[in-house]
Design a protein around this motif. Structure first.
Motif, short mmCIF file in Angstrom:
data_model
loop_
_atom_site.label_atom_id
_atom_site.label_comp_id
_atom_site.label_asym_id
_atom_site.label_seq_id
_atom_site.Cartn_x
_atom_site.Cartn_y
_atom_site.Cartn_z
N THR A 176 8.53 -1.16 4.70
CA THR A 176 8.17 0.04 3.94
C THR A 176 9.41 0.61 3.25
O THR A 176 9.37 0.94 2.06
CB THR A 176 7.51 1.10 4.86
N GLN A 177 10.50 0.74 3.99
CA GLN A 177 11.74 1.26 3.43
C GLN A 177 12.30 0.34 2.35
O GLN A 177 12.77 0.82 1.31
CB GLN A 177 12.79 1.47 4.54
N ASN A 179 10.64 -1.68 0.45
CA ASN A 179 9.76 -1.64 -0.73
C ASN A 179 9.97 -0.38 -1.56
O ASN A 179 9.65 -0.36 -2.74
CB ASN A 179 8.29 -1.77 -0.32
N LYS A 180 10.53 0.67 -0.98
CA LYS A 180 10.81 1.90 -1.71
C LYS A 180 11.99 1.73 -2.66
O LYS A 180 12.18 2.50 -3.57
CB LYS A 180 11.12 3.06 -0.73
N GLY A 181 12.79 0.69 -2.38
CA GLY A 181 13.90 0.42 -3.29
C GLY A 181 15.15 0.76 -2.66
O GLY A 181 16.20 0.88 -2.75
#
Length: 181
Positions: A176-177, A179-181
């Motif tokens: 998740t982290q 994928n946030k960039g």
């Protein structure tokens, strides 16, 4: 005298009714290998050393038409050695070697897509392990053939399930982290 952990593991296995090198290997493959690795090549030399040290005796059984087999039995000294070791506190918290963490630590040198793929692959393996633990738990609950040991086996299994579940959650949080960039 202080022995290595393989010796103590085999002394413990001999308390479960496993009497032959083959039976010891089977029990290790079905249970101990999930949290303690012993190579097949360590079993027989360790059994030989255990007998030499007087911690176990060995009986050679012959059956017509079959190769002879050796059965091992703990001696009083062997039982006491195991008991003494069990009662000593754990010397250190184990340091985990984890390839995914090592690779992730240096992942700025690869694409985010590849790093995510590694984590997802790791998560899939963890989920397979978790399913295996659930299957083993069900097998122990259904068979209960060795009730004196069963509750302790379930305690170690619960540890494995909890650690695996936490690692799966870590995979989800990390992807998740990432994928946030």
């Amino acid at each position: 005298m202080k022995y290595n952990h393989t010796t103590y593991a085999i002394l413990g296995i001999l308390t479960t009714g496993c009497r032959t090198g083959y039976a010891i290997k089977q029990l290790m493959d079905q249970s101990l290998n999930h949290f303690w690795k012993i190579s097949y090549g360590q079993i027989y030399p360790t059994l030989k050393q255990i007998v030499k040290e007087g911690l176990a005796t060995v009986d050679t059984l012959s059956e017509e038409g079959k190769p002879s087999r050796k059965e091992y039995y703990l001696t009083t000294k062997g039982k006491q050695t195991l008991k003494d070791w069990l009662q000593k506190p754990v010397e250190q918290v184990p340091v985990e070697k984890n390839e995914i963490l090592l690779k992730l630590f240096f992942s700025r040198h690869q694409s985010n897509t590849n790093a995510l793929s590694l984590i997802n692959n790791y998560r899939e393996k963890l989920e397979e392990n978790y399913q295996t633990y659930q299957n083993i738990e069900q097998m122990i609950a259904n068979q209960q053939q060795n009730q004196a040991d069963a509750k302790y086996w379930l305690f170690t299994l619960d540890y494995g399930k909890r650690v695996t579940k936490a690692a799966i959650e870590w995979c989800h949080a990390t992807t998740t982290q990432m994928n946030k960039g």
